[in-house]
Design a protein around this motif. Structure first.
Motif, PDB file in Angstrom:
ATOM      1  N   ARG A  67      18.022  41.066  48.158  1.00 30.79           N
ATOM      2  CA  ARG A  67      17.846  39.646  47.640  1.00 30.79           C
ATOM      3  C   ARG A  67      17.592  40.753  45.866  1.00 30.79           C
ATOM      4  N   SER A  68      17.523  42.004  45.567  1.00 30.88           N
ATOM      5  CA  SER A  68      17.820  42.090  44.257  1.00 30.88           C
ATOM      6  C   SER A  68      18.880  42.217  43.636  1.00 30.88           C
ATOM      7  N   SER A  98      25.002  22.497  48.415  1.00 26.06           N
ATOM      8  CA  SER A  98      24.143  22.993  48.132  1.00 26.06           C
ATOM      9  C   SER A  98      22.378  22.017  48.082  1.00 26.06           C
ATOM     10  N   SER A 128      30.729  21.854  45.591  1.00 22.82           N
ATOM     11  CA  SER A 128      29.050  22.864  45.303  1.00 22.82           C
ATOM     12  C   SER A 128      27.275  22.182  44.718  1.00 22.82           C
ATOM     13  N   TYR A 141      20.903  40.212  43.697  1.00 28.75           N
ATOM     14  CA  TYR A 141      21.830  38.305  43.517  1.00 28.75           C
ATOM     15  C   TYR A 141      22.904  37.906  42.182  1.00 28.75           C
ATOM     16  N   LEU A 142      22.804  38.710  41.476  1.00 25.05           N
ATOM     17  CA  LEU A 142      23.481  39.143  39.985  1.00 25.05           C
ATOM     18  C   LEU A 142      24.952  38.842  40.744  1.00 25.05           C
ATOM     19  N   THR A 163      28.567  28.170  48.022  1.00 22.89           N
ATOM     20  CA  THR A 163      26.702  27.996  47.014  1.00 22.89           C
ATOM     21  C   THR A 163      25.420  28.540  47.958  1.00 22.89           C
ATOM     22  N   ILE A 193      31.238  34.881  44.371  1.00 28.15           N
ATOM     23  CA  ILE A 193      31.095  33.684  44.261  1.00 28.15           C
ATOM     24  C   ILE A 193      31.653  32.892  43.779  1.00 28.15           C
ATOM     25  N   ALA A 194      31.683  33.232  42.173  1.00 29.41           N
ATOM     26  CA  ALA A 194      31.862  32.772  41.314  1.00 29.41           C
ATOM     27  C   ALA A 194      33.991  32.900  41.020  1.00 29.41           C
ATOM     28  N   TYR A 247      35.791  30.600  43.667  1.00 30.34           N
ATOM     29  CA  TYR A 247      35.629  29.253  42.873  1.00 30.34           C
ATOM     30  C   TYR A 247      36.909  29.517  42.012  1.00 30.34           C
ATOM     31  N   TRP A 248      36.794  30.578  40.801  1.00 31.01           N
ATOM     32  CA  TRP A 248      37.740  30.816  39.982  1.00 31.01           C
ATOM     33  C   TRP A 248      39.343  30.752  40.458  1.00 31.01           C
ATOM     34  N   TYR A 273      26.582  36.270  43.421  1.00 31.55           N
ATOM     35  CA  TYR A 273      26.470  34.697  42.457  1.00 31.55           C
ATOM     36  C   TYR A 273      27.863  35.072  41.851  1.00 31.55           C
ATOM     37  N   LEU A 274      28.361  36.430  41.236  1.00 31.30           N
ATOM     38  CA  LEU A 274      29.579  36.915  40.391  1.00 31.30           C
ATOM     39  C   LEU A 274      30.618  36.786  41.473  1.00 31.30           C
TER      40      LEU A 274
END
Lengths: 322, 337
Positions: B303-304, B281, B278, B306-307, B289, B313-314, B317-318, B310-311
Motif C-alpha cells: 500500500r505504501s 470509480s 474515471s 500507491y504513488l 482508477t 495508471i496516469a 490514460y496519457w 497512480y503514475l
C-alpha cells in the motif's frame, strides 16, 4: 392552415410524450418512496443533520438543521473554487506566455507540462495530490517549514494568521505535542483540491492565453517595437488589451468547468456540496431531493459565473462590435 | 508559430540549469534509483530515493483487469484489443462513413458478449466483477456511440425552425452542461432505481453507460452544431432546389459535411469522455482508477507504493488521450484543403 397544423402537430405530440414520460417517472418515484416508507418533499431540510462537517466558514454542528449543512457545503465549494480560479488564471497566463517564449527550453518545458496534465484525468491528479499530502509528508511533530512561519505536514498547511481579538498581532503556528497549534490551518483535503484543480485548469487556460496572444496581428507588435517600446511594455500596452478580447469568452467557459470540476472533491472527502449531499442522501434516503438541490445550486452558480463573465466581456470587447 | 516574448539567447545557460534542476530529481527517482522487480525488501530500502516499479509487476493483472476471474482474463484482453483496434481505425479519415459506426457497434457487442459470457462454453461473469482497462474502454466507447445519434438529433433540434422543439433541445443541452457529471452519476446510482417501477432492476453498468451517454450527448450536440453552422446555407438551398425534402437534404448534403468539419472536435470530446469515465470509480465500479484502489487499498505491504500505482495508471490514460488528441490535430490539419 395545413401548413400550420403540419408544423405544430409533431411538436405538440413530442411535448405530450415527454410529459407522459416525466409523469410516469414521477409516479414511479412516489410509488417507490411509499414502498420505502418515505414521503416526498423538502421539509426534511428542517430536521437536525446528525453528521459533522470537518471544515467550513460557518459555525456548524450535527444538531443544526440539514439546510445549514447544505449551506456549509455550498460555501465550501466556493471556498475552494474562488482561490482556484485566481491561482489557475495566474498560473495559466504564466504557462501560456512560457509557451510563446523565444528560447526553446522554457517553451518545451511549458509544452510538456500542458501535454502531461491535459491528458490525465483530473480525478487521478486529485487522488495523487491527496496521497502525496497525507502519506509522503512528515508527521505534524516534525513539520517542515517551507517559509518562516509556515508549517507543512500530514496535518495540512499552517499559515501565520492575524489575531485581532485584543490588539492586532501575528499568530504564528508552532508544533505542540503531536499536533500544531495556532495560526491559520488549511486541511490536506482542501489543499489537494486546490492544487489539483488549479493546475488542471491552468493548462487549459494556458492554451487559451496562447491562442489569444497568437491572434494579435504581427503588424501591431512590429509597430509597437518600432515606436521603441520595451518587450514588457509591448506585452502590457499592446498585446494584452488586444488578446483579452479573444481570451475572455473561452476563459469564462473554463471558470464554469472549474466550478463544476470542484465536485470531484467528494473523492478525497473535502466536504463540499456534493459530498454533503452524498452524506445526507445516505442518512435520510432522500435521493431525489438531495440530487435536485445539488443540480439547482450548480445551475445557479453556472448562471452567475456566465453573467459575470458576460459583464466583463462587454467591458473588454471592441466598442461597436457588440 | 510567432515567438512573441523576447528572451535574449545568452540566457541559455540559465534555462538549461533551471530545467536540469527541475527534471533531474524526477529522472533520478523514476529511472536511476528505481527498483524494477517485485522485490518488497528492495522497495522498502529505496523508499524516498527511488521509485518502486515492482508494485506494477506484482499487481499488473489486478490493475489491468480488476476482479475478473483470473483464469478467464484472456477474454477481457481480447475485448481490450478489439476496442483499441476500433479506436485506431477511427482516426483514419477514409473510414469515417456511417458503415464504420455499425462496425464499431458490432465490435463493441462482441467485446461485451465476450466479457459477459454465458454463451457456448464461456462461463458467465457478472458485471460487478468487471474492471480495469477493458471497463474504461467499454464505458467510454459504448456511451459515445449511444450518445451520437441522440446528439445529432439534439443539434438539429436546436437549429430547427420549430420553436417548441428548439426550446426543448436548448433547455436539455444547457441543463446538462450546467451540472457536474458526478451529480448525474449519483443520479444513476441512487435515483434511477426510484424512477423505474420497483420490479425493474437494471444493472449498475448499463445505468452508468446510459447516464454518461446522456451527459456526453449535450456536449457532442454543441460540437455538431458548430459543424452544422460551418456548412454554407447555399448547400441546403441547392439541395431543396433539386427537389430534395428537408430530411433528404440534411441526411445526404448537410450532415456529412458538418460531421466532417466537426470531426477533430468530436475526437477531442471523446478524449474528454475517456477522462471523465474515471469518475465512475466514485460510484463503485472498478475501472482503471477503481482497480488501483482494489489492488493496493487492501494490501498492507504494497500500500505504501500507491504513488507508483497512480503514475502507472496516469501513464495508461496519457497514452490513450495523447494518441487521440494527436490524431485529432492531424485530422484538423488535413482539413485545410
Amino acid at each position: 392552415m395545413r401548413q400550420t397544423l403540419f408544423r405544430w402537430l409533431p411538436q405538440i405530440a413530442l411535448v405530450i410524450l415527454l410529459a407522459l414520460l416525466l409523469g410516469w417517472m414521477g409516479h414511479n418515484v412516489l410509488e417507490n418512496m411509499r414502498g420505502r416508507g418515505i414521503h416526498a418533499g423538502f421539509d426534511f431540510l428542517r430536521d437536525p443533520a446528525g453528521f459533522e462537517i470537518g471544515e467550513g466558514l460557518l459555525d456548524y454542528d450535527a444538531s443544526q438543521p440539514l439546510w445549514r449543512a447544505f449551506l456549509t457545503g455550498t460555501l465550501n465549494t466556493l471556498r475552494v473554487g474562488l482561490p482556484a480560479i485566481v491561482a489557475a488564471t495566474l498560473l495559466g497566463a504564466l504557462i501560456g506566455l512560457g509557451r510563446l517564449a523565444e528560447h526553446p527550453v522554457p517553451r518545451k518545458l511549458c509544452g510538456a507540462l500542458v501535454e502531461t496534465l491535459r491528458n490525465i484525468p483530473l480525478l487521478l491528479q486529485l487522488l495523487m495530490c491527496y496521497f502525496a499530502l497525507t502519506s509522503l509528508l512528515p508527521e505534524a511533530s516534525e513539520a517542515i517549514a517551507p517559509l518562516p512561519g509556515f508549517l507543512l505536514s500530514k496535518g495540512g498547511l499552517f499559515l501565520p494568521a492575524l489575531d485581532c481579538t485584543q490588539t492586532c498581532m501575528l499568530d504564528l503556528p508552532a508544533a505542540e505535542g503531536f499536533g500544531i497549534s495556532g495560526g491559520w490551518s488549511l486541511s490536506p483535503e482542501f489543499l489537494a483540491v486546490l492544487i489539483a484543480l488549479s493546475l488542471y485548469s491552468a493548462v487549459f487556460i494556458a492554451e487559451i492565453v496562447r491562442g489569444g496572444i497568437q491572434s494579435v496581428s504581427r503588424g501591431q507588435i512590429d509597430a509597437a517595437r518600432a515606436l521603441g517600446l520595451r518587450p514588457l511594455q509591448v506585452l502590457r500596452v499592446v498585446i494584452a488589451p488586444l488578446a483579452l478580447r479573444a481570451i475572455v469568452p473561452p476563459l469564462g467557459n473554463q471558470y464554469l468547468n472549474l466550478i463544476k470540476n470542484s465536485s470531484l472533491a467528494v473523492a478525497v472527502g473535502y466536504p463540499e456540496l456534493v459530498s454533503v449531499a452524498n452524506t445526507s442522501l445516505n442518512q435520510t434516503g432522500r435521493a431525489f431531493e438531495c440530487i435536485v438541490i445539488v443540480m439547482a445550486v450548480y445551475l445557479s452558480l453556472s448562471l452567475l459565473t456566465a453573467l459575470l463573465m458576460n459583464r466583463y466581456n462587454t467591458r473588454v470587447a471592441l466598442r461597436g462590435t457588440r | 508559430m510567432i515567438p512573441m516574448i523576447r528572451f535574449p539567447r545568452k540566457r541559455t545557460i540559465f534555462w538549461t540549469l533551471l530545467a536540469g534542476a527541475l527534471l533531474w530529481p524526477i529522472f533520478s527517482w523514476a529511472v536511476l534509483h528505481a527498483i524494477w522487480g517485485a522485490d518488497l525488501e528492495a522497495c522498502r530500502a529505496a523508499r524516498g530515493v527511488g521509485a518502486c516499479w515492482g508494485v506494477i509487476v506484482e499487481k499488473h493483472r489486478l490493475l489491468f483487469f480488476g476482479r475478473y476471474p483470473f483464469a478467464e482474463q484472456w477474454r477481457p484482453l481480447i475485448a481490450t484489443l478489439l476496442i483499441v483496434a476500433v479506436l485506431g481505425l477511427a482516426t483514419w479519415r477514409r473510414l469515417w462513413q456511417p458503415r464504420f459506426a455499425v462496425l464499431a457497434l458490432i465490435t463493441l457487442s462482441i467485446a461485451t458478449l465476450l466479457m459477459l459470457g454465458g454463451l457456448a462454453s464461456l462461463s458467465f461473469v457478472p458485471t460487478k466483477l468487471w474492471g480495469g482497462l477493458p471497463l474504461t474502454l467499454l464505458i467510454s466507447l459504448g456511451s459515445t456511440l449511444l450518445a451520437f445519434p441522440f446528439a445529432i438529433l439534439l443539434a438539429l433540434g436546436r437549429r430547427s425552425r420549430l420553436p417548441l422543439l428548439r426550446q426543448l433541445c436548448t433547455l436539455y443541452i444547457e441543463l446538462v452542461r450546467g451540472v457536474p457529471l458526478i451529480s448525474l452519476l449519483f443520479m444513476a446510482a441512487f435515483l434511477f432505481p426510484l424512477l423505474l417501477p420497483a420490479q425493474w432492476r437494471p444493472d449498475i453498468l448499463p445505468r452508468v453507460v446510459f447516464t454518461i451517454a446522456a451527459f456526453a450527448a449535450a456536449y457532442l450536440a454543441e460540437v455538431i452544431r458548430g459543424g452544422l453552422q460551418a456548412v454554407p446555407s447555399g448547400q441546403y438551398t441547392a439541395a431543396l432546389a433539386i427537389g430534395m425534402t428537408w430530411w433528404q437534404a440534411t441526411r445526404h448534403i448537410v450532415l456529412p459535411q458538418a460531421l466532417r468539419t466537426a470531426l477533430p472536435a468530436l475526437v477531442n470530446s471523446f478524449v474528454g469522455i475517456f477522462k471523465d469515465s474515471s469518475l465512475i470509480s466514485i460510484v463503485s465500479l472498478h475501472e482503471l482508477t477503481g482497480a488501483l484502489a482494489i489492488s493496493l487499498g487492501g494490501d498492507a505491504e504494497w500500500r505504501s507504493f500507491y504513488l507508483e500505482g497512480y503514475l502507472f495508471i496516469a501513464l495508461i490514460y496519457w497514452i490513450f488521450c495523447y494518441a487521440l488528441s494527436c490524431s485529432a490535430r492531424r485530422l484538423e490539419s488535413g482539413l485545410r484543403y
